[in-house]
Design a protein around this motif. Structure first.
Motif, short mmCIF file in Angstrom:
data_model
loop_
_atom_site.label_atom_id
_atom_site.label_comp_id
_atom_site.label_asym_id
_atom_site.label_seq_id
_atom_site.Cartn_x
_atom_site.Cartn_y
_atom_site.Cartn_z
N ALA A 1 40.48 45.58 31.90
CA ALA A 1 40.69 46.38 33.09
C ALA A 1 40.99 45.46 34.26
O ALA A 1 40.60 44.29 34.26
CB ALA A 1 39.48 47.26 33.38
N ILE A 2 41.66 46.03 35.27
CA ILE A 2 42.05 45.23 36.43
C ILE A 2 41.89 46.06 37.69
O ILE A 2 42.14 47.27 37.70
CB ILE A 2 43.50 44.72 36.27
CG1 ILE A 2 43.86 43.71 37.34
CG2 ILE A 2 44.49 45.89 36.23
CD1 ILE A 2 45.15 42.94 37.04
N SER A 3 41.47 45.40 38.76
CA SER A 3 41.22 46.09 40.02
C SER A 3 42.53 46.43 40.73
O SER A 3 43.62 46.06 40.30
CB SER A 3 40.36 45.20 40.91
OG SER A 3 41.00 43.96 41.16
N TRP A 4 42.41 47.12 41.86
CA TRP A 4 43.58 47.67 42.55
C TRP A 4 44.65 46.63 42.85
O TRP A 4 45.82 46.88 42.64
CB TRP A 4 43.13 48.31 43.88
CG TRP A 4 42.10 49.35 43.74
CD1 TRP A 4 42.18 50.50 43.02
CD2 TRP A 4 40.80 49.34 44.34
NE1 TRP A 4 41.01 51.21 43.13
CE2 TRP A 4 40.15 50.53 43.95
CE3 TRP A 4 40.12 48.46 45.18
CZ2 TRP A 4 38.85 50.85 44.35
CZ3 TRP A 4 38.85 48.77 45.58
CH2 TRP A 4 38.22 49.96 45.17
N ARG A 5 44.23 45.48 43.37
CA ARG A 5 45.19 44.46 43.75
C ARG A 5 45.26 43.32 42.75
O ARG A 5 45.96 42.34 42.98
CB ARG A 5 44.86 43.91 45.14
CG ARG A 5 44.97 44.94 46.24
CD ARG A 5 44.70 44.34 47.61
NE ARG A 5 44.81 45.34 48.67
CZ ARG A 5 44.63 45.08 49.97
NH1 ARG A 5 44.33 43.85 50.35
NH2 ARG A 5 44.75 46.03 50.86
N GLY A 6 44.51 43.46 41.66
CA GLY A 6 44.56 42.45 40.61
C GLY A 6 43.61 41.29 40.81
O GLY A 6 43.62 40.33 40.02
N GLY A 7 42.77 41.35 41.82
CA GLY A 7 41.87 40.23 42.09
C GLY A 7 40.71 40.12 41.14
O GLY A 7 40.12 39.05 40.99
N SER A 8 40.38 41.21 40.48
CA SER A 8 39.26 41.20 39.53
C SER A 8 39.73 41.76 38.20
O SER A 8 40.49 42.72 38.14
CB SER A 8 38.11 42.05 40.06
OG SER A 8 37.59 41.51 41.26
N THR A 9 39.24 41.13 37.14
CA THR A 9 39.56 41.58 35.79
C THR A 9 38.29 41.63 34.96
O THR A 9 37.28 40.99 35.29
CB THR A 9 40.58 40.65 35.11
OG1 THR A 9 40.07 39.31 35.11
CG2 THR A 9 41.92 40.69 35.82
N TYR A 10 38.37 42.36 33.88
CA TYR A 10 37.21 42.57 33.01
C TYR A 10 37.75 42.70 31.59
O TYR A 10 38.68 43.46 31.36
CB TYR A 10 36.49 43.83 33.47
CG TYR A 10 35.37 44.33 32.61
CD1 TYR A 10 35.22 45.70 32.39
CD2 TYR A 10 34.44 43.49 32.02
CE1 TYR A 10 34.18 46.21 31.62
CE2 TYR A 10 33.41 43.98 31.24
CZ TYR A 10 33.28 45.34 31.05
OH TYR A 10 32.25 45.84 30.29
N TYR A 11 37.16 41.93 30.66
CA TYR A 11 37.67 41.91 29.28
C TYR A 11 36.57 42.22 28.28
O TYR A 11 35.39 41.86 28.47
CB TYR A 11 38.23 40.52 28.95
CG TYR A 11 39.45 40.15 29.74
CD1 TYR A 11 39.34 39.43 30.92
CD2 TYR A 11 40.72 40.51 29.30
CE1 TYR A 11 40.47 39.09 31.65
CE2 TYR A 11 41.86 40.16 30.02
CZ TYR A 11 41.72 39.45 31.20
OH TYR A 11 42.84 39.12 31.92
N GLU A 12 36.98 42.82 27.19
CA GLU A 12 36.10 42.96 26.05
C GLU A 12 35.91 41.58 25.43
O GLU A 12 36.84 40.77 25.44
CB GLU A 12 36.73 43.94 25.06
CG GLU A 12 35.79 44.44 23.98
CD GLU A 12 35.78 43.55 22.77
OE1 GLU A 12 34.73 43.48 22.10
OE2 GLU A 12 36.82 42.91 22.49
N ASP A 13 34.74 41.31 24.93
CA ASP A 13 34.40 39.95 24.49
C ASP A 13 35.38 39.38 23.47
O ASP A 13 35.72 38.19 23.52
CB ASP A 13 32.99 39.92 23.92
CG ASP A 13 31.92 40.00 25.01
OD1 ASP A 13 30.75 40.25 24.66
OD2 ASP A 13 32.26 39.83 26.19
N SER A 14 35.84 40.19 22.54
CA SER A 14 36.65 39.65 21.45
C SER A 14 38.05 39.22 21.89
O SER A 14 38.73 38.52 21.15
CB SER A 14 36.77 40.68 20.32
OG SER A 14 37.56 41.78 20.72
#
Length: 124
Positions: free
Chosen positions: A50-63
């Motif tokens: 997933a990615i925030s509105w402006r792309g400054g933050s991201t989040y990934y599944e561990d694999s």
């Protein structure tokens, strides 16, 4: 009504790379948190990134950490997923999704709008 259209899927050998795109038809793309999910046959839909509105933050599944990279271009209303070092277990239909929520999340029920999916097949 948001329309999301994925592209870029295909077949690749293990260790290879693919790039997915998701074109969004909405005037306020930059106000949506965007995510990628995937679903393999006979399995539940799984969060990928997933990615925030402006792309400054991201989040990934561990694999997928260290192998996949999510990004967005708000000027083009487009979401991307670069997938490197692909493994056979990455084989699935990949979906982009949009949420007007405030927090990066991997919970599929938090996403309101979904694309139709694009198939990624990784052969060993």
């Amino acid at each position: 009504q948001v329309q999301l259209v994925e592209s870029g899927g295909g077949q690749v050998q293990a260790g290879g790379s693919l790039g997915l795109s998701c074109a969004a038809s909405l005037s306020s793309f930059e106000t949506y948190i965007m995510g990628w999910f995937r679903q393999a046959p006979g399995k539940e839909r799984q969060f990928v990134a997933a990615i925030s509105w402006r792309g400054g933050s991201t989040y990934y599944e561990d694999s997928v950490k260290g192998r996949f990279s999510i990004s967005r271009d708000n000027a083009k209303n487009t979401l991307y997923l670069q997938m490197n070092s692909l493994k056979p277990e990455d084989t699935a239909a990949y979906y982009c999704a949009a949420t007007t929520g405030w927090v990066l999340t991997g919970k599929s029920d938090q996403y309101r709008d979904w694309g139709q999916g694009t198939q990624v097949t990784v052969s060993s």
